[in-house]
Design a protein around this motif. Structure first.
Motif, PDB file in Angstrom:
ATOM      1  N   GLU A  15       0.995  -1.187   0.057  1.00 12.67           N
ATOM      2  CA  GLU A  15       0.088   0.047   0.089  1.00 12.67           C
ATOM      3  C   GLU A  15       0.871   1.301   0.026  1.00 12.67           C
ATOM      4  O   GLU A  15       0.672   2.206  -0.655  1.00 12.67           O
ATOM      5  CB  GLU A  15      -0.804  -0.192   1.099  1.00 12.67           C
ATOM      6  CG  GLU A  15      -1.851   1.281   1.406  1.00 12.67           C
ATOM      7  CD  GLU A  15      -2.457   1.207   2.629  1.00 12.67           C
ATOM      8  OE1 GLU A  15      -2.927   2.006   3.438  1.00 12.67           O
ATOM      9  OE2 GLU A  15      -2.963   0.164   3.093  1.00 12.67           O
ATOM     10  N   GLN A  16       1.938   1.386   0.872  1.00 10.49           N
ATOM     11  CA  GLN A  16       2.774   2.363   0.924  1.00 10.49           C
ATOM     12  C   GLN A  16       3.679   2.687  -0.525  1.00 10.49           C
ATOM     13  O   GLN A  16       3.840   3.724  -0.857  1.00 10.49           O
ATOM     14  CB  GLN A  16       3.772   2.386   1.918  1.00 10.49           C
ATOM     15  CG  GLN A  16       3.142   2.331   3.431  1.00 10.49           C
ATOM     16  CD  GLN A  16       2.325   3.716   3.518  1.00 10.49           C
ATOM     17  OE1 GLN A  16       2.740   4.743   3.427  1.00 10.49           O
ATOM     18  NE2 GLN A  16       1.197   3.331   4.144  1.00 10.49           N
ATOM     19  N   ARG A  17       3.973   1.575  -1.037  1.00 15.44           N
ATOM     20  CA  ARG A  17       4.721   1.636  -2.208  1.00 15.44           C
ATOM     21  C   ARG A  17       3.678   2.067  -3.313  1.00 15.44           C
ATOM     22  O   ARG A  17       4.182   3.094  -4.208  1.00 15.44           O
ATOM     23  CB  ARG A  17       5.100   0.136  -2.925  1.00 15.44           C
ATOM     24  CG  ARG A  17       5.906   0.045  -4.066  1.00 15.44           C
ATOM     25  CD  ARG A  17       6.340  -1.269  -4.415  1.00 15.44           C
ATOM     26  NE  ARG A  17       5.481  -2.269  -4.113  1.00 15.44           N
ATOM     27  CZ  ARG A  17       4.615  -2.591  -5.340  1.00 15.44           C
ATOM     28  NH1 ARG A  17       4.716  -1.623  -6.387  1.00 15.44           N
ATOM     29  NH2 ARG A  17       3.636  -3.698  -5.211  1.00 15.44           N
ATOM     30  N   ARG A  18       2.489   1.852  -3.345  1.00 13.51           N
ATOM     31  CA  ARG A  18       1.607   2.199  -4.507  1.00 13.51           C
ATOM     32  C   ARG A  18       1.343   3.631  -4.097  1.00 13.51           C
ATOM     33  O   ARG A  18       1.143   4.625  -5.065  1.00 13.51           O
ATOM     34  CB  ARG A  18       0.155   1.394  -4.465  1.00 13.51           C
ATOM     35  CG  ARG A  18       0.596  -0.041  -5.118  1.00 13.51           C
ATOM     36  CD  ARG A  18      -0.482  -0.823  -4.843  1.00 13.51           C
ATOM     37  NE  ARG A  18      -0.269  -2.265  -5.627  1.00 13.51           N
ATOM     38  CZ  ARG A  18      -1.030  -3.236  -5.354  1.00 13.51           C
ATOM     39  NH1 ARG A  18      -2.211  -3.322  -4.683  1.00 13.51           N
ATOM     40  NH2 ARG A  18      -0.629  -4.551  -6.166  1.00 13.51           N
ATOM     41  N   ASN A  19       0.879   3.988  -2.808  1.00  9.64           N
ATOM     42  CA  ASN A  19       0.970   5.373  -2.760  1.00  9.64           C
ATOM     43  C   ASN A  19       2.011   6.167  -3.201  1.00  9.64           C
ATOM     44  O   ASN A  19       1.826   7.662  -3.507  1.00  9.64           O
ATOM     45  CB  ASN A  19       0.692   5.725  -0.964  1.00  9.64           C
ATOM     46  CG  ASN A  19      -0.851   5.058  -0.674  1.00  9.64           C
ATOM     47  OD1 ASN A  19      -1.686   5.055  -1.392  1.00  9.64           O
ATOM     48  ND2 ASN A  19      -0.730   4.858   0.721  1.00  9.64           N
ATOM     49  N   ALA A  20       3.357   5.846  -2.896  1.00 13.71           N
ATOM     50  CA  ALA A  20       4.186   6.580  -3.374  1.00 13.71           C
ATOM     51  C   ALA A  20       4.635   6.469  -5.002  1.00 13.71           C
ATOM     52  O   ALA A  20       5.436   6.993  -5.196  1.00 13.71           O
ATOM     53  CB  ALA A  20       5.593   5.957  -2.646  1.00 13.71           C
ATOM     54  N   GLN A  21       3.698   5.821  -5.536  1.00 10.82           N
ATOM     55  CA  GLN A  21       3.756   5.453  -6.994  1.00 10.82           C
ATOM     56  C   GLN A  21       5.062   5.148  -7.737  1.00 10.82           C
ATOM     57  O   GLN A  21       5.662   5.586  -8.543  1.00 10.82           O
ATOM     58  CB  GLN A  21       3.395   6.880  -7.687  1.00 10.82           C
ATOM     59  CG  GLN A  21       1.809   7.521  -7.364  1.00 10.82           C
ATOM     60  CD  GLN A  21       1.619   8.742  -8.076  1.00 10.82           C
ATOM     61  OE1 GLN A  21       2.584   9.305  -8.560  1.00 10.82           O
ATOM     62  NE2 GLN A  21       0.225   8.881  -8.259  1.00 10.82           N
ATOM     63  N   LEU A  22       5.641   3.886  -7.048  1.00 13.96           N
ATOM     64  CA  LEU A  22       6.649   3.173  -7.044  1.00 13.96           C
ATOM     65  C   LEU A  22       6.281   1.923  -7.563  1.00 13.96           C
ATOM     66  O   LEU A  22       5.372   1.202  -6.914  1.00 13.96           O
ATOM     67  CB  LEU A  22       7.549   3.188  -6.068  1.00 13.96           C
ATOM     68  CG  LEU A  22       8.268   4.541  -5.429  1.00 13.96           C
ATOM     69  CD1 LEU A  22       8.993   4.373  -4.277  1.00 13.96           C
ATOM     70  CD2 LEU A  22       9.362   5.078  -6.670  1.00 13.96           C
ATOM     71  N   LEU A  60      10.850   4.602   1.102  1.00 12.43           N
ATOM     72  CA  LEU A  60       9.391   5.093   1.007  1.00 12.43           C
ATOM     73  C   LEU A  60       9.291   6.352   1.643  1.00 12.43           C
ATOM     74  O   LEU A  60       8.035   6.796   1.536  1.00 12.43           O
ATOM     75  CB  LEU A  60       8.576   4.038   1.673  1.00 12.43           C
ATOM     76  CG  LEU A  60       8.252   2.844   0.898  1.00 12.43           C
ATOM     77  CD1 LEU A  60       7.583   1.571   1.723  1.00 12.43           C
ATOM     78  CD2 LEU A  60       7.662   3.000  -0.309  1.00 12.43           C
ATOM     79  N   ARG A  61      10.087   6.795   2.523  1.00 12.03           N
ATOM     80  CA  ARG A  61      10.187   8.282   3.295  1.00 12.03           C
ATOM     81  C   ARG A  61       8.850   7.987   4.305  1.00 12.03           C
ATOM     82  O   ARG A  61       8.106   8.972   4.429  1.00 12.03           O
ATOM     83  CB  ARG A  61       9.837   9.343   2.426  1.00 12.03           C
ATOM     84  CG  ARG A  61      11.188   9.527   1.442  1.00 12.03           C
ATOM     85  CD  ARG A  61      10.795  10.727   0.521  1.00 12.03           C
ATOM     86  NE  ARG A  61      11.040  11.870   1.142  1.00 12.03           N
ATOM     87  CZ  ARG A  61      11.885  12.852   1.333  1.00 12.03           C
ATOM     88  NH1 ARG A  61      13.143  12.428   0.629  1.00 12.03           N
ATOM     89  NH2 ARG A  61      11.871  13.773   1.999  1.00 12.03           N
ATOM     90  N   ILE A  62       9.075   6.956   4.979  1.00 10.05           N
ATOM     91  CA  ILE A  62       8.028   6.803   6.045  1.00 10.05           C
ATOM     92  C   ILE A  62       8.831   6.411   7.316  1.00 10.05           C
ATOM     93  O   ILE A  62       9.948   5.827   7.238  1.00 10.05           O
ATOM     94  CB  ILE A  62       6.979   5.555   5.715  1.00 10.05           C
ATOM     95  CG1 ILE A  62       7.411   4.214   5.472  1.00 10.05           C
ATOM     96  CG2 ILE A  62       5.922   5.915   4.659  1.00 10.05           C
ATOM     97  CD1 ILE A  62       6.798   3.048   5.413  1.00 10.05           C
ATOM     98  N   SER A  90       5.727  11.248   7.522  1.00 10.66           N
ATOM     99  CA  SER A  90       4.968  11.029   6.106  1.00 10.66           C
ATOM    100  C   SER A  90       4.439  12.358   5.643  1.00 10.66           C
ATOM    101  O   SER A  90       3.850  12.268   4.548  1.00 10.66           O
ATOM    102  CB  SER A  90       4.280   9.808   6.147  1.00 10.66           C
ATOM    103  OG  SER A  90       3.022  10.113   7.095  1.00 10.66           O
ATOM    104  N   ASP A  91       4.466  13.307   6.482  1.00 10.89           N
ATOM    105  CA  ASP A  91       3.554  14.706   6.115  1.00 10.89           C
ATOM    106  C   ASP A  91       4.466  15.228   4.912  1.00 10.89           C
ATOM    107  O   ASP A  91       5.725  15.779   4.798  1.00 10.89           O
ATOM    108  CB  ASP A  91       3.503  15.744   7.240  1.00 10.89           C
ATOM    109  CG  ASP A  91       2.803  16.714   6.820  1.00 10.89           C
ATOM    110  OD1 ASP A  91       2.935  17.478   5.763  1.00 10.89           O
ATOM    111  OD2 ASP A  91       2.127  17.052   7.691  1.00 10.89           O
ATOM    112  N   PRO A  92       3.890  15.198   3.721  1.00  6.45           N
ATOM    113  CA  PRO A  92       4.325  15.651   2.432  1.00  6.45           C
ATOM    114  C   PRO A  92       4.678  17.141   2.363  1.00  6.45           C
ATOM    115  O   PRO A  92       5.114  17.879   1.483  1.00  6.45           O
ATOM    116  CB  PRO A  92       3.270  15.456   1.229  1.00  6.45           C
ATOM    117  CG  PRO A  92       2.082  15.341   1.872  1.00  6.45           C
ATOM    118  CD  PRO A  92       2.203  14.863   3.480  1.00  6.45           C
TER     119      PRO A  92
END
Length: 168
Positions: A15-22, A60-62, A90-92
């Protein structure tokens, strides 16, 4: 191969990888692990080491702590603090320095209220590598602010000398 009990770590990573679009390959390259190994982690077939989780979290920057809890490395009682740290990290809308300072302030408030800073508070495991305030330093975590040199009161030797009258 039977699925190991690693909680929902694999699902969470996916899920985190997909959110990061990787893609899986992009994350594997960024984390320095092999593509098949990362795929096995995502499918729950492998339990990664804390070091691998830290590399993946950084890529992932998490927060690494969140991954540690999900992998069963950190105890559940540390989860709330980990989730707070994860939210900050994780705040962008904040840069890395701002995240580091906010975590230092968070640690200072926890300490003030009788809680010791938890794992990953400045030891590099949470992805931050900013300086931490030492006991007695300025207000909560402002040690990263450059210190100005202290000015001293002018002494007689540092004051401009007055021209002396020649004595005859």
């Amino acid at each position: 191969m039977a699925s190991l009990n690693v909680g929902n770590l694999g699902e969470y990573l996916r899920e985190q990888r997909r959110n990061a679009q990787l893609s899986l390959r992009q994350l594997a390259d960024a984390a320095g692990v092999s593509n098949p190994y990362l795929s096995q982690i995502e499918r729950g077939l492998r339990k990664p080491s804390a070091e691998v989780l830290q590399q993946v979290a950084k890529a992932l920057r998490i927060s690494a702590e969140t991954l540690y809890v999900r992998a069963g490395i950190l105890e559940e009682r540390e989860r709330e603090e980990s989730e707070t740290r994860a939210a900050i990290l994780s705040d962008p809308f904040m840069n890395e320095r701002q995240k580091s300072v906010l975590l230092q302030i968070y640690d200072a408030f926890r300490k003030e209220n009788g809680f010791e800073p938890g794992p990953g508070s400045g030891d590099g495991t949470d992805g931050t590598d900013g300086p931490r305030a030492a006991d007695g330093d300025e207000e909560a975590g402002l040690a990263s602010k450059p210190k100005l040199p202290k000015t001293s009161k002018p002494t007689e030797s540092s004051q401009p000398s007055k021209p002396s009258k020649p004595s005859h």
